[in-house]
Design an enzyme around this catalytic site. Structure first.
Site, PDB file in Angstrom:
ATOM      1  N   LYS A   1      15.043  46.613  79.018  1.00  0.00           N
ATOM      2  CA  LYS A   1      16.469  46.384  79.228  1.00  0.00           C
ATOM      3  C   LYS A   1      17.136  46.280  77.862  1.00  0.00           C
ATOM      4  CE  LYS A   1      19.547  43.686  79.441  1.00  0.00           C
ATOM      5  NZ  LYS A   1      20.913  43.685  78.764  1.00  0.00           N
TER       6      LYS A   1
ATOM      7  N   GLU B   1      11.631  36.193  69.795  1.00  0.00           N
ATOM      8  CA  GLU B   1      12.032  36.298  68.386  1.00  0.00           C
ATOM      9  C   GLU B   1      13.514  36.023  68.348  1.00  0.00           C
ATOM     10  OE1 GLU B   1      13.640  37.957  65.016  1.00  0.00           O
ATOM     11  OE2 GLU B   1      12.809  39.762  65.941  1.00  0.00           O
TER      12      GLU B   1
ATOM     13  N   CYS C   1      18.438  39.286  61.723  1.00  0.00           N
ATOM     14  CA  CYS C   1      18.067  37.890  61.956  1.00  0.00           C
ATOM     15  C   CYS C   1      17.445  37.248  60.722  1.00  0.00           C
ATOM     16  CB  CYS C   1      17.117  37.788  63.144  1.00  0.00           C
ATOM     17  SG  CYS C   1      15.697  38.893  63.063  1.00  0.00           S
TER      18      CYS C   1
ATOM     19  N   GLU D   1      23.946  30.404  62.468  1.00  0.00           N
ATOM     20  CA  GLU D   1      23.724  31.844  62.281  1.00  0.00           C
ATOM     21  C   GLU D   1      25.033  32.588  62.536  1.00  0.00           C
ATOM     22  OE1 GLU D   1      20.388  35.117  63.410  1.00  0.00           O
ATOM     23  OE2 GLU D   1      21.165  33.935  65.084  1.00  0.00           O
TER      24      GLU D   1
END
Length: 481
Positions: free
Chosen positions: A176, A250, A284, A384
């Site tokens: 997906k 992750e 990331c 973040e």
């Protein structure tokens, strides 16, 4: 304009509801594709097809060498169509074409070839146990049906680093992709068909959060591998509890970079800027908070700001472009909100801090942004941002900086810049992160494990560790009397 259908059970189909959504070029906001908006019934059909294929002798009894041949064929076909796929990735995601060619497509090729080599090497052992009346041996067997959920920042590459080990181990999959960037996943699905994978082994369903939730919660799924935000990762932990799925997560990061007083400042500035703005900071593991030894702090901040201000923004297909747009307007607003918070909390804005003007204003372009005079409590230093926003702070000694680096919910990656070998090892040992890079900005290779600590996730992608994550260990006892 690209038009797509879902791949389910070896056939192409629209969503059960008939619903579709568009994907746009973040360079100019123009629609470039229309794809199915899949939901729970589409996911159910894909999971059913994957479970049927899991027990089909055509796949279940396929020799490891034949699985290897199929994966190698996928790599060959990706290489054959590399330019077309790189352009598609650039148009859908916005990354500069050189990154799409040299990182996304080339990296995907290498992952499929690396794990093709693993197919014939997944074996067990014969433990030295203490029972004289029996023989024991172990086997590594497939986990089963794997739900793979990929993000929008490196759509093709991250799909490859999940698909390749999952298939090498004999699993079947439902992929997906992120709804913002579905096109290369559907293009990759065509490659799997051409390569000769049996029907149902690889299924691809495009859709939004409903499709993702349905995949996570489906009792026919044995494992979920997800790359994305920590917030969504936590929801996946909750949603997977029904049948106690195995999880690989992750998640987010807030990568620190420590510039020690003896560092080569020219290399440190260039390397950290490259890390911070690669893919418009939508990485990331992008370096985004910088701890600089106080005697070098002002010089580093000034050099970094000057270099950031000189970065050439533009469309990904322009060979002169150094940084493309962020993925879309919604994300641009999020990035800008963080920048406004930095200003409001008292950080010094050295450069950037706004969307690009002029012809680039049609797209989702945000100027590389550098803050100084910040502190660890500010949002720009703790949360973040996932954009080209870099925050520079001074430190006085190594014990202090190690503690400050570790004072974060994240633990994905960090960097150390120093000429002193002892300092490099000392800080690498003390920093709590899944990957520590010394005097370099990249640390990903198919052979090396990748993943985070703390709120940056569970498990590892790549390397031997991925083989372990996509297999179960079966222990077999044979009586000898």
């Amino acid at each position: 304009m690209e038009a797509g259908q879902n791949l389910i059970g070896g056939g192409w189909r629209a969503s059960d509801s008939g619903a579709t959504f568009v994907t746009v070029d973040p360079t100019n906001g123009e629609t470039i594709g229309v794809v199915p908006d899949g939901g729970a019934t589409d996911i159910d059909a894909a999971v059913t097809a994957a479970r049927d294929a899991l027990g089909d002798p055509q796949w279940a009894r396929m020799s490891p060498s034949e699985r290897a041949r199929l994966l190698w064929r996928v790599a060959d076909l990706l290489e054959r169509d590399a330019e077309e796929i790189a352009v598609l990735e650039t148009r859908d995601q916005g990354q500069p074409l050189r990154i799409a060619r040299n990182v996304s497509v080339a990296g995907a090729v290498e992952h499929f070839r690396y794990y093709a080599g693993w197919c014939t090497k997944i074996d067990g052992r014969a433990p030295a146990h203490s029972r004289a009346d029996a023989l024991n041996y172990t086997r590594r067997v497939p986990v089963g049906v794997c739900g793979l959920i990929t993000p929008w920042n490196f759509p093709l590459l991250i799909a490859a680093w999940k698909l390749a080990p999952a298939l090498a181990c004999g699993n079947t999959v439902v992929l997906k992709p992120a709804e913002q960037t579905p096109l290369t996943a559907l293009r990759l699905a065509r490659i799997f068909i051409e390569a000769g994978f049996p029907p149902g082994v690889v299924n691809v369903v495009t859709g939004g959060p409903e499709a993702g939730r349905a995949l996570v919660e489906h009792d026919g799924v044995d494992k979920v591998s997800f790359t994305g935000s920590t917030e969504v990762g936590r929801s996946i932990v909750r949603g997977s509890a029904g049948n106690l799925k195995r999880l690989s997560l992750e998640l987010g990061g807030k990568a620190a970079s420590v510039i020690v007083g003896d560092a080569d400042l020219e290399r440190a500035v260039a390397g950290n800027l490259q890390s911070g703005i690669q893919n418009s900071g939508q990485v990331c593991a992008a370096s985004s908070r910088f701890y600089v030894a106080r005697p070098r702090y002002e010089e580093f901040a000034e050099r970094l700001a000057k270099a950031a201000a000189a970065v050439q923004l533009g469309p990904g297909q322009d060979p002169d472009t150094q940084m493309g747009p962020v993925v879309g307007e919604e994300h641009l607003s999020r990035v800008d909100g963080y920048v406004r918070s930095g200003v409001e909390q008292g950080a010094a804005l050295l450069t950037g801090g706004a969307r690009a003007a002029g012809p680039l204003a049609r797209g989702s372009f945000y100027l590389p942004t550098v803050f100084a005079d910040a502190d660890d409590g500010m949002r720009i230093a703790r949360e973040e941002i996932f954009g080209p926003v870099l925050t520079v702070m001074p430190f006085d000694d190594l014990d202090e900086v190690a503690a400050r680096v570790n004072d974060s919910e994240y633990g994905l990656a960090a960097s150390v810049w120093t000429r002193d070998l002892a300092t490099a090892h000392h800080l690498a040992d003390r920093i709590h992160a899944g990957c520590v890079r010394v005097n370099m900005v990249a640390g990903i290779d198919p052979a090396a494990p990748w993943g985070g600590m703390k709120a940056s996730g569970w498990g590892r992608e790549m390397g031997t560790e991925a083989i372990e994550d996509y297999t179960e260990v079966k222990s077999v006892w044979i009586g000898l009397e």
